[in-house]
Design an enzyme around this catalytic site. Structure first.
Site, PDB file in Angstrom:
ATOM      1  N   LYS A  74      -3.113  -7.947  -7.877  1.00  0.00           N
ATOM      2  CA  LYS A  74      -3.889  -7.727  -6.655  1.00  0.00           C
ATOM      3  C   LYS A  74      -3.207  -6.585  -5.918  1.00  0.00           C
ATOM      4  CE  LYS A  74      -3.548  -9.184  -2.614  1.00  0.00           C
ATOM      5  NZ  LYS A  74      -3.674  -7.803  -2.087  1.00  0.00           N
ATOM      6  N   GLU A 132      -5.532  -3.907  -0.567  1.00  0.00           N
ATOM      7  CA  GLU A 132      -6.944  -3.633  -0.274  1.00  0.00           C
ATOM      8  C   GLU A 132      -7.082  -2.297   0.457  1.00  0.00           C
ATOM      9  OE1 GLU A 132      -5.551  -6.609  -0.169  1.00  0.00           O
ATOM     10  OE2 GLU A 132      -6.779  -7.481  -1.740  1.00  0.00           O
ATOM     11  N   CYS A 178      10.218   1.428   1.608  1.00  0.00           N
ATOM     12  CA  CYS A 178      11.136   0.291   1.799  1.00  0.00           C
ATOM     13  C   CYS A 178      12.599   0.752   1.777  1.00  0.00           C
ATOM     14  CB  CYS A 178      10.884  -0.795   0.778  1.00  0.00           C
ATOM     15  SG  CYS A 178      10.960  -0.206  -0.913  1.00  0.00           S
ATOM     16  N   GLU A 198      10.567  -7.813  -4.388  1.00  0.00           N
ATOM     17  CA  GLU A 198      10.979  -6.487  -3.895  1.00  0.00           C
ATOM     18  C   GLU A 198      10.553  -6.413  -2.436  1.00  0.00           C
ATOM     19  OE1 GLU A 198      12.698  -4.306  -5.331  1.00  0.00           O
ATOM     20  OE2 GLU A 198      12.604  -4.926  -7.427  1.00  0.00           O
ATOM     21  N   LEU A 199      11.455  -6.735  -1.529  1.00  0.00           N
ATOM     22  CA  LEU A 199      11.047  -6.919  -0.132  1.00  0.00           C
ATOM     23  C   LEU A 199      11.576  -5.790   0.758  1.00  0.00           C
ATOM     24  CD1 LEU A 199      11.569 -10.781  -0.077  1.00  0.00           C
ATOM     25  CD2 LEU A 199       9.585  -9.463  -0.830  1.00  0.00           C
ATOM     26  N   TRP A 228       0.796  -1.231   0.000  1.00  0.00           N
ATOM     27  CA  TRP A 228       0.000   0.000   0.000  1.00  0.00           C
ATOM     28  C   TRP A 228       0.830   1.283   0.000  1.00  0.00           C
ATOM     29  CZ3 TRP A 228       2.201   1.900   4.271  1.00  0.00           C
ATOM     30  CH2 TRP A 228       2.650   0.975   5.222  1.00  0.00           C
ATOM     31  N   ASN A 229       2.147   1.193   0.224  1.00  0.00           N
ATOM     32  CA  ASN A 229       2.894   2.434   0.517  1.00  0.00           C
ATOM     33  C   ASN A 229       3.115   3.336  -0.694  1.00  0.00           C
ATOM     34  OD1 ASN A 229       4.669   0.490  -0.457  1.00  0.00           O
ATOM     35  ND2 ASN A 229       6.403   1.305   0.676  1.00  0.00           N
ATOM     36  N   GLY A 251       6.566  -6.165  -0.985  1.00  0.00           N
ATOM     37  CA  GLY A 251       6.019  -6.222   0.372  1.00  0.00           C
ATOM     38  C   GLY A 251       7.061  -6.724   1.352  1.00  0.00           C
ATOM     39  N   SER A 252       6.596  -7.337   2.422  1.00  0.00           N
ATOM     40  CA  SER A 252       7.529  -7.695   3.506  1.00  0.00           C
ATOM     41  C   SER A 252       8.284  -9.004   3.222  1.00  0.00           C
ATOM     42  CB  SER A 252       6.764  -7.805   4.822  1.00  0.00           C
ATOM     43  OG  SER A 252       5.829  -8.852   4.731  1.00  0.00           O
ATOM     44  N   GLU A 256      12.555  -3.762  10.555  1.00  0.00           N
ATOM     45  CA  GLU A 256      12.215  -2.573   9.763  1.00  0.00           C
ATOM     46  C   GLU A 256      11.093  -1.785  10.460  1.00  0.00           C
ATOM     47  OE1 GLU A 256      10.498  -3.742   6.032  1.00  0.00           O
ATOM     48  OE2 GLU A 256      11.084  -1.891   5.052  1.00  0.00           O
TER      49      GLU A 256
HETATM   50  P1  NAD Z   1       2.067  -7.117   5.459  1.00  0.00           P
HETATM   51  O1  NAD Z   1       3.300  -7.872   5.183  1.00  0.00           O
HETATM   52  O2  NAD Z   1       0.945  -7.797   6.166  1.00  0.00           O
HETATM   53  O3  NAD Z   1       1.448  -6.604   4.084  1.00  0.00           O
HETATM   54  C1  NAD Z   1       2.220  -5.965   3.098  1.00  0.00           C
HETATM   55  C2  NAD Z   1       1.451  -6.092   1.776  1.00  0.00           C
HETATM   56  O4  NAD Z   1       1.493  -7.427   1.334  1.00  0.00           O
HETATM   57  C3  NAD Z   1      -0.033  -5.729   1.918  1.00  0.00           C
HETATM   58  O5  NAD Z   1      -0.375  -4.765   0.962  1.00  0.00           O
HETATM   59  C4  NAD Z   1      -0.800  -7.028   1.702  1.00  0.00           C
HETATM   60  O6  NAD Z   1      -1.942  -6.861   0.904  1.00  0.00           O
HETATM   61  C5  NAD Z   1       0.197  -7.914   0.986  1.00  0.00           C
HETATM   62  N1  NAD Z   1       0.071  -9.304   1.431  1.00  0.00           N
HETATM   63  C6  NAD Z   1       0.044  -9.753   2.708  1.00  0.00           C
HETATM   64  N2  NAD Z   1      -0.053 -11.083   2.729  1.00  0.00           N
HETATM   65  C7  NAD Z   1      -0.102 -11.495   1.448  1.00  0.00           C
HETATM   66  C8  NAD Z   1      -0.208 -12.769   0.824  1.00  0.00           C
HETATM   67  N3  NAD Z   1      -0.232 -13.915   1.517  1.00  0.00           N
HETATM   68  N4  NAD Z   1      -0.271 -12.817  -0.528  1.00  0.00           N
HETATM   69  C9  NAD Z   1      -0.205 -11.678  -1.272  1.00  0.00           C
HETATM   70  N5  NAD Z   1      -0.095 -10.457  -0.743  1.00  0.00           N
HETATM   71  C10 NAD Z   1      -0.038 -10.364   0.601  1.00  0.00           C
HETATM   72  O7  NAD Z   1       2.488  -5.836   6.258  1.00  0.00           O
HETATM   73  P2  NAD Z   1       1.815  -4.443   6.620  1.00  0.00           P
HETATM   74  O8  NAD Z   1       1.540  -4.380   8.096  1.00  0.00           O
HETATM   75  O9  NAD Z   1       0.714  -4.068   5.699  1.00  0.00           O
HETATM   76  O10 NAD Z   1       3.026  -3.513   6.297  1.00  0.00           O
HETATM   77  C11 NAD Z   1       4.148  -3.463   7.080  1.00  0.00           C
HETATM   78  C12 NAD Z   1       5.268  -4.325   6.599  1.00  0.00           C
HETATM   79  O11 NAD Z   1       5.171  -4.490   5.197  1.00  0.00           O
HETATM   80  C13 NAD Z   1       6.583  -3.629   6.870  1.00  0.00           C
HETATM   81  O12 NAD Z   1       7.230  -4.290   7.899  1.00  0.00           O
HETATM   82  C14 NAD Z   1       7.332  -3.685   5.567  1.00  0.00           C
HETATM   83  O13 NAD Z   1       8.416  -4.559   5.638  1.00  0.00           O
HETATM   84  C15 NAD Z   1       6.414  -4.292   4.586  1.00  0.00           C
HETATM   85  N6  NAD Z   1       6.210  -3.461   3.410  1.00  0.00           N
HETATM   86  C16 NAD Z   1       7.212  -3.413   2.494  1.00  0.00           C
HETATM   87  C17 NAD Z   1       7.061  -2.658   1.369  1.00  0.00           C
HETATM   88  C18 NAD Z   1       8.127  -2.585   0.316  1.00  0.00           C
HETATM   89  O14 NAD Z   1       8.040  -1.723  -0.549  1.00  0.00           O
HETATM   90  N7  NAD Z   1       9.121  -3.435   0.309  1.00  0.00           N
HETATM   91  C19 NAD Z   1       5.903  -1.931   1.195  1.00  0.00           C
HETATM   92  C20 NAD Z   1       4.890  -1.975   2.159  1.00  0.00           C
HETATM   93  C21 NAD Z   1       5.053  -2.781   3.259  1.00  0.00           C
END
Ligand code: NAD
Length: 476
Positions: free
Chosen positions: A174, A177, A283, A249-250, A150-151, A227-228, A380
Site C-alpha cells: 500500500k 495515497e 527521514c 523504518e521510522l 510519500w517522501n 513512516g512515522s 521531527e
Molecule cells: P503520517 O504518519 O500520518 O503518515 C506517514 C505515512 O504512513 C503515510 O504515507 C500514510 O499513508 C502511512 N500511514 C498512516 N497511517 C497508517 C496506518 N495506520 N497503516 C498504514 N500506513 C499508514 O504522517 P504525515 O503527516 O503524512 O507525514 C509526516 C510524518 O511522517 C513525519 O513526522 C515523519 O516522521 C513521518 N514520515 C517518516 C518517513 C520516513 O521515511 N521514516 C517518511 C514520511 C513521513
C-alpha cells in the site's frame, strides 16, 4: 500524461469493486492530477488469496530466473524514465532533478537485489554424530505486506518490493495515497516484465483500515513499514497478534555536529544541501545543528547565505532547487514549530513563513539559539526548518545528540580522528556520516535503532529481512 491510477490484484489492473476513490493533488499548483481508486474489503481479501498463490509459484522460480524478470523490469523503467520522473515531481513536489536521482536509485536497488538474490547462502554444520548431515537453510519468509510514506515515492516502494521479490516472496504494497503514480508505474514495469499473477499486489485506501485488515489475515508472514514512529508502533501491535515479523523504518531527529577544526564554509554549504533536499522531508535529514561555540557565528552566516540562494519553485521548472511541501497540512506544522521556537528564545535568521504564491511552498528557514526545550529540538520537523544552537565540548554534544528516543542518522564535520573514533563509539545512531550526508546506497544497510525502528533495508541485511532460517538434520 499522469499515470492511469489503478489497483493491481491477482495480475489484473483495475478499479476498486465499490467505486470508492480520492483525488490526488499537485502540491505545487493545487491542481487535481487524477482519481485514485480505493480497494474494498473484498478486493483486499482477493489480494491476500492471490499473494498466497503468488508466493507458492514465485518461491519455486529459481533465483536466476527471478533476476531476469527484475532486470527486464529495470530496463522498462529506464525506457519510461522521463515520464515516471515527471509524474513523481507532479505528485510529490520535489524538483525534477531530485526525482530523477531518486528514480535512478530505485532502479539500482531493483538490479542490486535481483543479483543479490542469487547469493542467498545457507551453511553446513559439523555433526556430533558420525554420518549425520546438518544444513542451515535460508528460505523466503512468505507473503509480505508493506506500507510506505510519500517522501520517496520510488525508493520507499522499491526497497520493499525488490527485497521481497529477490528473496522469493510475494508482496502486497500500500503505497502512499498522496504519491500513487510512481508506485503504479513500478508495478506496471514488473507486470510487463512477466511477473506471475499475484506475486505483486498494489492497493490503496484509508491507510488505517487497509493495514488493519491485512494484519488480521493469517496469510502475511512479514510486515515492512516506512513512516512515522507512532504509526510504526501501532502497526507493530497489529502484527504481533498474528506473529508477523516486522521491519520498521521510522522517523529520526538527526544531529549534525560541526566541530571547530572543520572547514566551516564548505560544511555550511553541505549542511544546506543536506537539510533542504526534498524540502527537509527526509527521514535522515539533518535536523538539529549543533555548532562548536568558536565557529557558531561564522557557520550561521554561511548556512543562511546558502539557504537564501536556494531557488524555490515548481519542481517541473528547471531552475527550481526546492519544491513545495507535500501537502497544505504541513504548512501549519512548520509555522507552529517556528512560533514555538521563537517563544522559547530563538531568533529567525532567514525564512520562517510560507511563500506568497499558490501551492504549499515554505521558505528555507534557519532558527538560531534554539534551546533543547523548544518543540523543534524534540519532534521531527520533516520540513525546511533548521534549528541551530552552539555547544562547548564533545561530551556535552554527545549527551545532547543522544538525549532523544530517536536513533536513525547522525552527522559530524571534523578532521580529528580521535573525535571521529569517540563519535563512532558513543553516538546512538543506526547511520553515521562523517564530513558527508550520504548514508544510503543499494548495497549498504539502511535503518535506525531505538525508536527509529529496527531491521535494515539495503545490503545483505535487507535481503535477510525477507528470509527465515531453518535447520535440517539428516542421517541414513
Ligand atoms: P503520517 O504518519 O500520518 O503518515 C506517514 C505515512 O504512513 C503515510 O504515507 C500514510 O499513508 C502511512 N500511514 C498512516 N497511517 C497508517 C496506518 N495506520 N497503516 C498504514 N500506513 C499508514 O504522517 P504525515 O503527516 O503524512 O507525514 C509526516 C510524518 O511522517 C513525519 O513526522 C515523519 O516522521 C513521518 N514520515 C517518516 C518517513 C520516513 O521515511 N521514516 C517518511 C514520511 C513521513
Amino acid at each position: 500524461m499522469y499515470e492511469k491510477l489503478e489497483l493491481l490484484i491477482d495480475g489484473t489492473w483495475r478499479q476498486g469493486s465499490e467505486d470508492k476513490s480520492e483525488p490526488v493533488y499537485n502540491p505545487a499548483t493545487g491542481e487535481v492530477l487524477g482519481t485514485l481508486p480505493h480497494a474494498s474489503v473484498s478486493d483486499l481479501d482477493e489480494a491476500l488469496l492471490a499473494s498466497q498463490k503468488g508466493f507458492d509459484v514465485w518461491r519455486s522460480v529459481t533465483a536466476f530466473e527471478r533476476q531476469k524478470t527484475l532486470e527486464k523490469a529495470a530496463r522498462l523503467l529506464e525506457e519510461r524514465f522521463e515520464t515516471i520522473a515527471a509524474n513523481l515531481t507532479r505528485e510529490m513536489g520535489k524538483p525534477l532533478a531530485e526525482a530523477k536521482v531518486e528514480l535512478q536509485m530505485a532502479i539500482d536497488i531493483l538490479r542490486w537485489y535481483g543479483e543479490e538474490g542469487k547469493r542467498i547462502y545457507g551453511r553446513t554444520v559439523m555433526p556430533r554424530v558420525a554420518g549425520m548431515q546438518q544444513t542451515v537453510r535460508k528460505d523466503p519468509i512468505g507473503p509480505v505486506i508493506a506500507f510506505v510514506a510519500w517522501n520517496f515515492p520510488a525508493v520507499n516502494v522499491m526497497r520493499k518490493v525488490a527485497g521481497s521479490l529477490a528473496a522469493g516472496c510475494s508482496v502486497i504494497i500500500k503505497p502512499s495515497e498522496e504519491t500513487p503514480a510512481t508506485a503504479v508505474a513500478i508495478g506496471r514495469a514488473l507486470t510487463d516484465a512477466g511477473l506471475p499473477d499475484g506475486v505483486l499486489s498494489i492497493v490503496f485506501g484509508v491507510p488505517a483500515e487497509v493495514s488493519e485488515h491485512l494484519c488480521k489475515s493469517p496469510i502475511p508472514r512479514k510486515l515492512s513499514f516506512t513512516g512515522s514512529v507512532p504509526i510504526g508502533i501501532h502497526l507493530q501491535k497489529l502484527a504481533a497478534e498474528n506473529m508477523i515479523k516486522c521491519t520498521m523504518e521510522l522517523g529520526g531527529h538527526s544531529p549534525m555536529i560541526v566541530f571547530e577544526d572543520t572547514d566551516v564554509q564548505s560544511a555550511a554549504k553541505l549542511c544546506a544541501m543536506g537539510k533542504f533536499r526534498n524540502a527537509g522531508q527526509v527521514c535522515i535529514s539533518p535536523t538539529r545543528f549543533l555548532v562548536q561555540k568558536s565557529v557558531h557565528g561564522e557557520f550561521i552566516d554561511a548556512f543562511a547565505s546558502a539557504a537564501e540562494k536556494i531557488a524555490v519553485g515548481d519542481g517541473l521548472e528547471g531552475t527550481s532547487q526546492m519544491g513545495p511541501l507535500v501537502a497544505e497540512r504541513r504548512i501549519a506544522i512548520m509555522d507552529g514549530l517556528v512560533e514555538d521556537a521563537v517563544k522559547s528564545g530563538a531568533t529567525v535568521v532567514t525564512g520562517g513563513h510560507r511563500l506568497n504564491r499558490s501551492g504549499s511552498f515554505y521558505a528555507p528557514t534557519i532558527l538560531n539559539n534554539v534551546s533543547d526545550e523548544a518543540q523543534i529540538m524534540n519532534a521531527e520537523p520533516f520540513g525546511p526548518v533548521a534549528p541551530v544552537d552552539s555547544f562547548s565540548d564533545i561530551d556535552e554534544v554527545i549527551a545532547r545528540a543522544n538525549r532523544l528516543p530517536f536513533g536513525l542518522a547522525a552527522y559530524a564535520f571534523t578532521k580529528d580522528p580521535a573525535i571521529v573514533n569517540k563519535l563512532k563509539n558513543e553516538l546512538q545512531t543506526g547511520l553515521l556520516g562523517i564530513n558527508s550526508t550520504m548514508v544510503a546506497f543499494p548495497e549498504t544497510p539502511f535503518g535506525g535503532i531505538k525508536h527509529s525502528g529496527y531491521g535494515s533495508e539495503g545490503g545483505i541485511e535487507g535481503l535477510e529481512a525477507f528470509l527465515v532460517t531453518r535447520f535440517v538434520t539428516e542421517t541414513y
